[in-house]
Design a protein around this motif. Structure first.
Motif, PDB file in Angstrom:
ATOM      1  N   UNK A 190       1.659   6.447  -6.988  1.00  0.00           N
ATOM      2  CA  UNK A 190       0.549   7.278  -7.455  1.00  0.00           C
ATOM      3  C   UNK A 190       0.842   8.758  -7.185  1.00  0.00           C
ATOM      4  N   UNK A 191       1.409   9.044  -6.012  1.00  0.00           N
ATOM      5  CA  UNK A 191       1.674  10.446  -5.680  1.00  0.00           C
ATOM      6  C   UNK A 191       2.750  11.024  -6.594  1.00  0.00           C
ATOM      7  N   UNK A 199       2.507   1.690  -3.453  1.00  0.00           N
ATOM      8  CA  UNK A 199       1.567   2.157  -4.465  1.00  0.00           C
ATOM      9  C   UNK A 199       1.207   3.620  -4.230  1.00  0.00           C
ATOM     10  N   UNK A 200       1.100   4.002  -2.960  1.00  0.00           N
ATOM     11  CA  UNK A 200       0.813   5.409  -2.666  1.00  0.00           C
ATOM     12  C   UNK A 200       1.931   6.292  -3.204  1.00  0.00           C
ATOM     13  N   UNK A 249       0.829  -1.203   0.000  1.00  0.00           N
ATOM     14  CA  UNK A 249       0.000   0.000   0.000  1.00  0.00           C
ATOM     15  C   UNK A 249       0.863   1.252   0.000  1.00  0.00           C
ATOM     16  N   UNK A 250       1.913   1.258   0.816  1.00  0.00           N
ATOM     17  CA  UNK A 250       2.772   2.448   0.867  1.00  0.00           C
ATOM     18  C   UNK A 250       3.486   2.668  -0.465  1.00  0.00           C
TER      19      UNK A 250
END
Lengths: 342, 388
Positions: free
Chosen positions: B130-131, B126-127, B123-124
């Motif tokens: 994306x960011x 991918x964040x 999750x981190x």
């Protein structure tokens, strides 16, 4: 009010897809205790079943019509799909409805694939650590998606929904709002309803049939069920097949919403795992709830008003929610005690 | 393990260094004797060696390590843009930044273990990915990627497209066009770049070896084998885990910085979770928990990626032309699935086979082979695995 309703609607179809995939993942996890990273590939295979059927039905016979000329002076080519040539109007109907019809193909194909996968590969990984399960299914996912890439190419392949559902529904009118305030594509509404129906069938199957009762008992305490003389392994194999069918159906019906390419499964897989974890490992209701919840949250986060306050939130909202939930409620929203507590 | 003495380690290390430094000569016969490929061996080898400190020793499977690689790349390119084209500040800064980043992510992710840890790291990562494409474009330049540009002559308004290179300017270094990274005046391109990477790899390998042999490494292995028991003995394992996580993040940052040195362009696609999957593949393929395995896995994957993706249908036809035509055509159409564009299929299959039949990776395979020939009853397989 109407803006909020629109966002809820927007989240429903995506949420439906998340919920269906997460449901299958949870089924596989709850019964077999397997962490299946190839589940996204099953979604993708379902989508490509629909694509393949559509391609098959639209195979065209090319006839040259010498009486008519194209603007370039060559004889005009007339293309008619074979099914249309053979079956007339019924053939036209088949071509038009290829996506819903693909359900008939997806169910047996995915059941076979699921059972073959469980018997051939996953069976040997029950006793291995979760890391090994993740790794081998990750490898399988790569293999499956590369095979699809070989046959269908790397570009997304659009598949049309039946012509009846091509337009948009004026949903706002149903709620007494002025016309054309909330318009929403028919197919996405259909997808949401379809997801609800599939979820309903799976739950009914588990709650109302003897087979489902045994499976639920096996999820609780596999050993005792085995001691009662029930071959729980075989039932779990079938449950894995059902999980594959659910993923396949989710993929097949999603093709008109988003043209599938070979890595669509991976894209959905990551999110679906997040959904499962948020819902609580091993909780079917949690998976469905979290699927819809995250789908709707995502569409709210992509509103311009929200993005103006927190830029980029639409991209990361799901992961952010997952992190918060995992840290505050370690079992997820509806996780059961004793499942994957380590 | 305690029987192993320092001299054996030294010999092992020297042999490894000699091999790495002479790769250009040794690997020339198999068509790998050119810097572009060899530096990839070294860079991804470093990445995998670092990943192995976390996964191989503690058993914590992170699916987000590519994020640290990406952060390292960005940090290095920013140093090139702001300070100097000298590689030393870039590498140091990249390692520090990715270490801090890993510390923060590790602090949160390590609150959970097992699959939850994997999902959290995923999750981190991918964040971050994306960011990097959306909000952080002023830092990352979005899809175009962050590049080294010409030094600005006038006042600087746009740091993405105008570089300052304060140190270089202060030292009066002239620039004609876009400069290449350098090491105190020596341009780092081609073979120089390979040798820089090779030296880094050897240093990284040495540190990994020291960690492996230290009591800290012992503690990490204890976490892998039974964390509960460790808790009961009164050891709080999380600081050790966090240290391992941060160290492996710093390795990833170093690899990212070297990627930026060999090609001064940083893009967010390096941070995608499939890139994290790749380093997992490398480590497993070579042999998780061994010293040599990760480097071996990285080299094998990068080598075959290079070889297999260069093969196409024509070259297959050329090789198989001695066969009767129908057989040749059938064989080519089957084989072409596995080469060229389809190289990932081969990789996926190979990976599955390794996980199923050879969970210890290539190193275990070698040890089994050696065991077949030298049957000494005293040495158990467990001892053999330590050899690597």
């Amino acid at each position: 009010m109407d803006a909020i309703l629109l966002q809820v609607l927007n989240g429903l179809d995506k949420g439906g897809a998340y919920a269906l995939i997460a449901l299958g993942l949870t089924l596989a996890f709850g019964t077999l205790g397997i962490v299946n990273f190839a589940h996204g590939a099953l979604f993708m295979l379902g989508a490509f079943c629909a694509v393949a059927l559509n391609k098959l039905l639209t195979l065209e016979k090319v006839t040259l019509d010498p009486t008519q000329k194209t603007p370039w002076g060559a004889p005009l080519e007339i293309r008619t799909p074979y099914v249309e040539a053979w079956l007339g109007d019924f053939g036209k109907f088949l071509v038009d409805w290829s996506v819903p019809i693909s359900i008939l193909v997806v169910v047996p194909v995915m059941l076979l694939i699921g059972i073959a996968m469980e018997r051939g590969l996953i069976r040997h990984f029950y006793k291995r650590p979760h890391a090994d399960q993740i790794l081998v299914t990750f490898g399988l996912a790569i293999v499956l998606q590369e095979i699809v890439k070989h046959f269908f190419g790397a570009n997304p392949i659009p598949v049309p929904a039946p012509a009846i559902f091509a337009g948009s529904a004026d949903v706002g009118a149903l709620f007494g709002l002025p016309p054309n305030t909330i318009v929403y594509p028919w197919w996405r509404l259909i997808y949401f309803l379809f997801a609800l129906v599939v979820i309903g069938i799976v739950f009914a199957f588990l709650q109302l049939t003897t087979f489902g009762m045994v499976v639920r008992a096996g999820m609780r305490d596999r050993e005792t069920v085995g001691l009662l003389g029930i071959n729980i392994e075989r039932r779990f194999t079938i449950v894995f097949g059902i999980a594959a069918i659910v993923a396949g159906l989710a993929g097949a019906m999603y093709t008109p919403v988003l043209p599938p390419n070979y890595h669509i499964g991976m894209d959905f897989l990551v999110l679906s795992f997040v959904v499962v974890v948020v819902g609580g490992m091993g909780s079917l209701g949690g998976a469905v709830l979290a699927g819809f919840l995250l789908g709707i949250l995502q569409s709210f986060a992509s509103m311009n008003e929200v993005k103006a306050i927190i830029p980029g939130i639409d991209q990361i909202i799901i992961y952010l929610v997952a992190v918060v939930i995992l840290l505050t409620r370690p079992r997820g929203l509806m996780g059961r005690k004793g499942v994957m507590e380590d | 393990m305690f029987k192993r003495n320092a001299r054996q380690d030294l010999i092992f290390f020297l042999v490894f260094s000699a091999f790495v430094l002479s790769m250009p000569v040794l690997l020339a016969p198999i068509g790998a004797g050119y810097p572009d490929l060899l530096q990839k061996f070294a860079i991804y080898g470093l990445f995998a060696i670092g990943f192995n400190i976390l996964f191989g020793l503690t058993g914590y499977l992170s699916f987000g390590h590519a994020a640290f690689l990406g952060v390292g790349s960005y940090a290095a390119v920013w140093m090139f843009k702001l300070l100097t084209m000298n590689v030393i500040p870039a590498i140091v800064f990249a390692v520090i930044i990715s270490g801090l980043f890993a510390l923060a992510i590790g602090y949160v992710s390590l609150k959970r273990s097992g699959i939850y840890f994997s999902i959290l790291t995923l999750a981190f990562a991918e964040m971050s990915y994306k960011l990097a494409y959306s909000v952080l474009t002023p830092l990352t330049n979005g899809e175009t990627g962050l590049q080294v540009k010409l030094r600005a002559s006038g006042p600087v308004t746009d740091l993405i497209n105008q570089d300052v290179r304060v140190l270089d300017a202060a030292m009066g270094i002239e620039e004609n066009g876009i400069p290449a990274p350098s090491l105190f005046g020596l341009e780092i391109t081609g073979w120089q770049a390979f040798y820089l990477c090779a030296v880094m790899l050897i240093a990284g390998f040495y540190i990994a070896m020291r960690i492996n042999r230290s009591s800290f490494g012992m503690m990490l292995r204890a976490i892998k084998s039974n964390q509960n028991r460790l808790n009961y003995t009164g050891v709080y394992p999380r600081p050790y885990l966090l240290a391992a996580f941060t160290i492996s993040g710093m390795y990833a940052g170093l690899a990212g910085a070297l990627l930026a040195v060999t090609d001064p362009l940083a893009g967010a696609e390096r941070m995608q979770w499939t890139a994290s999957g790749e380093v997992v593949l490398m480590t497993i393929l070579g042999g998780a928990g061994t010293l040599l395995g990760p480097f071996l896995g990285a080299a094998v994957i990068k080598y075959f990626e290079n070889i297999f993706s260069a093969i196409n249908e024509n070259s297959l036809h050329a090789v198989l032309s001695f066969l009767p035509d129908p057989v040749e055509n059938a064989l080519v159409s089957v084989l072409s699935m596995f080469v060229g564009e389809g190289w990932h299929l081969t990789l996926g299959l190979l990976f599955m086979l390794i996980v199923i039949f050879l969970p210890g990776g290539l190193i275990e395979g070698f040890n089994r082979l050696i065991g077949l020939f030298t049957r000494s009853r005293k040495q158990t397989t467990g001892e053999n695995r330590e050899e690597a």
